[in-house]
Design an enzyme around this catalytic site. Structure first.
Site, PDB file in Angstrom:
ATOM      1  N   CYS A 128       0.693  -1.420  -0.091  1.00 43.00           N
ATOM      2  CA  CYS A 128      -0.112   0.069   0.056  1.00 43.00           C
ATOM      3  C   CYS A 128       0.700   1.072  -0.070  1.00 43.00           C
ATOM      4  O   CYS A 128       0.249   2.601  -0.177  1.00 43.00           O
ATOM      5  CB  CYS A 128      -0.972  -0.101   1.337  1.00 43.00           C
ATOM      6  SG  CYS A 128      -1.967  -1.454   1.284  1.00 43.00           S
TER       7      CYS A 128
ATOM      8  N   HIS B 173      -2.917   7.421   4.110  1.00 44.34           N
ATOM      9  CA  HIS B 173      -3.400   6.182   3.507  1.00 44.34           C
ATOM     10  C   HIS B 173      -4.700   5.670   4.250  1.00 44.34           C
ATOM     11  O   HIS B 173      -4.634   5.564   5.322  1.00 44.34           O
ATOM     12  CB  HIS B 173      -2.376   5.019   3.375  1.00 44.34           C
ATOM     13  CG  HIS B 173      -2.963   3.558   2.967  1.00 44.34           C
ATOM     14  ND1 HIS B 173      -3.715   3.494   1.972  1.00 44.34           N
ATOM     15  CD2 HIS B 173      -2.664   2.437   3.737  1.00 44.34           C
ATOM     16  CE1 HIS B 173      -4.032   2.094   1.915  1.00 44.34           C
ATOM     17  NE2 HIS B 173      -3.422   1.568   2.917  1.00 44.34           N
TER      18      HIS B 173
ATOM     19  N   ASN C 107     -10.078   0.296   1.610  1.00 41.67           N
ATOM     20  CA  ASN C 107      -8.603   0.400   1.635  1.00 41.67           C
ATOM     21  C   ASN C 107      -8.362   0.271  -0.049  1.00 41.67           C
ATOM     22  O   ASN C 107      -8.283  -1.250  -0.151  1.00 41.67           O
ATOM     23  CB  ASN C 107      -8.033  -0.500   2.484  1.00 41.67           C
ATOM     24  CG  ASN C 107      -6.461  -0.687   2.311  1.00 41.67           C
ATOM     25  OD1 ASN C 107      -5.864  -0.088   1.459  1.00 41.67           O
ATOM     26  ND2 ASN C 107      -5.709  -1.083   3.338  1.00 41.67           N
TER      27      ASN C 107
HETATM   28  O1  UT7 Z   1      -3.316  -1.189   3.850  1.00 43.53           O
HETATM   29  C1  UT7 Z   1      -2.534  -2.217   4.524  1.00 43.53           C
HETATM   30  C2  UT7 Z   1      -2.208  -2.107   5.858  1.00 43.53           C
HETATM   31  N1  UT7 Z   1      -3.409  -2.815   6.710  1.00 43.53           N
HETATM   32  C3  UT7 Z   1      -3.818  -2.209   7.809  1.00 43.53           C
HETATM   33  O2  UT7 Z   1      -3.819  -1.202   8.040  1.00 43.53           O
HETATM   34  C4  UT7 Z   1      -5.000  -3.125   8.504  1.00 43.53           C
HETATM   35  C5  UT7 Z   1      -4.417  -2.937  10.031  1.00 43.53           C
HETATM   36  N2  UT7 Z   1      -5.255  -3.761  10.831  1.00 43.53           N
HETATM   37  C6  UT7 Z   1      -6.714  -3.448  11.125  1.00 43.53           C
HETATM   38  O3  UT7 Z   1      -7.085  -2.404  10.477  1.00 43.53           O
HETATM   39  C7  UT7 Z   1      -7.365  -4.221  12.198  1.00 43.53           C
HETATM   40  O4  UT7 Z   1      -6.611  -5.029  12.733  1.00 43.53           O
HETATM   41  C8  UT7 Z   1      -8.708  -5.086  11.776  1.00 43.53           C
HETATM   42  C9  UT7 Z   1      -9.581  -4.007  11.238  1.00 43.53           C
HETATM   43  C10 UT7 Z   1      -8.201  -5.909  10.342  1.00 43.53           C
HETATM   44  C11 UT7 Z   1      -9.275  -5.822  12.764  1.00 43.53           C
HETATM   45  O5  UT7 Z   1      -9.681  -5.051  13.801  1.00 43.53           O
HETATM   46  P1  UT7 Z   1      -9.131  -5.591  15.317  1.00 43.53           P
HETATM   47  O6  UT7 Z   1      -9.968  -4.810  16.141  1.00 43.53           O
HETATM   48  O7  UT7 Z   1      -7.821  -5.648  15.265  1.00 43.53           O
HETATM   49  O8  UT7 Z   1      -9.895  -7.059  15.329  1.00 43.53           O
HETATM   50  P2  UT7 Z   1      -9.397  -8.332  15.728  1.00 43.53           P
HETATM   51  O9  UT7 Z   1      -8.649  -8.696  14.398  1.00 43.53           O
HETATM   52  O10 UT7 Z   1      -8.475  -8.338  16.866  1.00 43.53           O
HETATM   53  O11 UT7 Z   1     -10.613  -9.146  15.735  1.00 43.53           O
HETATM   54  C12 UT7 Z   1     -11.404  -8.939  16.687  1.00 43.53           C
HETATM   55  C13 UT7 Z   1     -12.685 -10.019  16.704  1.00 43.53           C
HETATM   56  C14 UT7 Z   1     -12.289 -11.422  16.609  1.00 43.53           C
HETATM   57  O12 UT7 Z   1     -13.185 -12.089  17.331  1.00 43.53           O
HETATM   58  P3  UT7 Z   1     -13.082 -12.720  18.667  1.00 43.53           P
HETATM   59  O13 UT7 Z   1     -11.678 -13.569  18.495  1.00 43.53           O
HETATM   60  O14 UT7 Z   1     -12.686 -11.596  19.477  1.00 43.53           O
HETATM   61  O15 UT7 Z   1     -14.167 -13.510  19.024  1.00 43.53           O
HETATM   62  C15 UT7 Z   1     -12.668 -11.558  15.142  1.00 43.53           C
HETATM   63  O16 UT7 Z   1     -12.656 -12.872  14.892  1.00 43.53           O
HETATM   64  O17 UT7 Z   1     -13.472  -9.389  15.741  1.00 43.53           O
HETATM   65  C16 UT7 Z   1     -13.588 -10.661  14.772  1.00 43.53           C
HETATM   66  N3  UT7 Z   1     -13.689 -10.278  13.442  1.00 43.53           N
HETATM   67  C17 UT7 Z   1     -14.966  -9.650  12.645  1.00 43.53           C
HETATM   68  N4  UT7 Z   1     -16.314  -9.583  13.388  1.00 43.53           N
HETATM   69  C18 UT7 Z   1     -17.057  -9.369  12.405  1.00 43.53           C
HETATM   70  C19 UT7 Z   1     -12.715 -10.206  12.420  1.00 43.53           C
HETATM   71  N5  UT7 Z   1     -13.353  -9.882  11.406  1.00 43.53           N
HETATM   72  C20 UT7 Z   1     -14.554  -9.600  11.308  1.00 43.53           C
HETATM   73  C21 UT7 Z   1     -15.607  -8.964  10.659  1.00 43.53           C
HETATM   74  N6  UT7 Z   1     -16.786  -9.315  10.992  1.00 43.53           N
HETATM   75  N7  UT7 Z   1     -15.388  -8.760   9.433  1.00 43.53           N
END
Ligand code: UT7
Length: 349
Positions: free
Chosen positions: A112, A252, A282
């Site tokens: 990115c 970004h 994104n």
């Molecule tokens: O441009 C390239 C660079 N990329 C980025 O900058 C992305 C950076 N990362 C992020 O933006 C965030 O980490 C995400 C948006 C990808 C995820 O957010 P998070 O607050 O870090 O969530 P997490 O991965 O820690 O997941 C929290 C919970 C999990 O459930 P449990 O284990 O707590 O029960 C996931 O399974 O949210 C769950 N989850 C979802 N729930 C509903 C993950 N994706 C989803 C979803 N819908 N789409």
């Protein structure tokens, strides 16, 4: 002072809109989760016959016209993309050919951050006198490398293209500055594991869904919040500026929480931050030039303004730029932007 500047800017996004509600029908997710965790409400999805080069060409035409130039004036094409049309030839060569540009063409792949890497290269080519008008394109069809059964990635990304023309501008009060960084040890946390020379395509790699984006979200989140703040501070220092000098901050668009964190730590007033992640998600290397075009169209960029851009992504890579906005062209350039009133809900993928 004469210094490289952005002379023109353009964008193209595909017509098809996919909302969070559409995603609720594909994977176990909710509009509430996606909007509150990322700020994303909708994204664009390319039509079957659209590619990174075809979308890049449309954004490039818009930017060249916006610059008051023709393709004959362009003497170098750089395309940033993580979703090239082919492993080779370079997507930049396809854009060069479609536009009838006479000059060199090459791709930059820094996840990115590709657009920031390409911008810094364009700026250096203009500074050195080697090239006069460099076309820089960021174009992505990420929908083709997303695993539409993986809710942790497929809700985040969208398709689109943005472009700028970098040329020498007069009356600059500072020369553009860039900071580029890489930490390859973090590569596995955001990658497409197969399809390259390390793991060529095979029945097994296809069966294991290894040609799709894999991301360790929280790890990348921690990396991103750190480098956005650090590299923005570093590029300001290099340019002899402070956060108070920023007229528009264009990060970004990966996650609104990453942006909020950096903006608070850097004390940048919220009204000086450009956000459009809600409508496009994104779009990787396209997100910054799309944001630049929309900022210009909304009258948020005036000649002489100081803009600071910052990108981060696969590699892991990051890059920040401090540039003086000198584009002197009217803001009524026709583009292929679809207005919100034209949003039509997408049907299944
Ligand atoms: O441009 C390239 C660079 N990329 C980025 O900058 C992305 C950076 N990362 C992020 O933006 C965030 O980490 C995400 C948006 C990808 C995820 O957010 P998070 O607050 O870090 O969530 P997490 O991965 O820690 O997941 C929290 C919970 C999990 O459930 P449990 O284990 O707590 O029960 C996931 O399974 O949210 C769950 N989850 C979802 N729930 C509903 C993950 N994706 C989803 C979803 N819908 N789409």
């Amino acid at each position: 002072m004469i210094a490289p500047t952005i002379r023109g800017v353009g964008m193209y996004v595909p017509e098809r809109v996919m909302t969070n509600a559409d995603l609720e029908r594909l994977v176990d997710t909710s509009d509430e989760w996606i909007a509150s965790r990322t700020g994303i409400r909708a994204r664009r999805i390319a039509a079957d016959d659209e590619t990174s080069s075809s979308m890049g060409v449309r954004a490039a035409r818009c930017a060249i016209e916006n610059a008051g130039l023709t393709p004959d004036d362009i003497d170098l094409v750089i395309v940033g993309t993580a979703t090239p049309d082919y492993p080779f030839p370079a997507t930049a060569c396809l854009v060069q050919d479609a536009l009838g540009i006479r000059g060199g063409a090459f791709d930059v792949e820094a996840g990115c951050t590709s657009f920031m890497y390409a911008m810094s290269a364009a700026s250096s080519f203009v500074t050195s006198g080697m090239h006069s008008n460099v076309l820089v394109v960021g174009s992505e069809v990420l929908s083709r490398i997303l695993d539409w059964t993986d809710r942790s990635t497929c809700v985040l990304f969208g398709d689109g293209a943005g472009a700028v023309v970098v040329s020498a501008g007069e009356h600059a009060s500072f020369a553009p500055q860039f900071i580029l960084g890489s930490d390859g040890s973090g590569g596995p946390s955001l990658c497409v594991p197969a399809g390259g020379s390390a793991r060529p395509a095979s029945d097994q790699t296809v069966a294991d869904r290894m040609h799709f984006v894999k991301m360790a979200g929280p790890e990348v989140f921690r990396f991103a919040t750190r480098v956005v703040e650090e590299s923005t501070g570093q590029v300001l220092e290099k340019a002899g500026l402070t956060p108070g000098d920023i007229d528009l901050f264009i990060p970004h668009q990966a996650n609104v929480r990453i942006i909020d964190h950096a903006v608070k730590r850097l004390h940048i007033p919220p009204d000086r931050v450009f956000l459009n992640i809600d409508r496009y998600g994104n779009t990787s290397s396209a997100s910054i030039p799309i944001a630049l075009f929309e900022a210009q169209q909304q009258g948020r960029l005036r000649p002489g303004d100081t803009i600071v851009t910052v990108g981060f992504g696969a590699g892991l890579t990051w890059g920040a730029g401090a540039i003086q906005w000198m584009a002197n062209i009217a803001s009524e350039t026709e583009s292929d932007v679809i207005t919100d009133s034209e949003l039509v809900s997408a049907t299944g993928i």
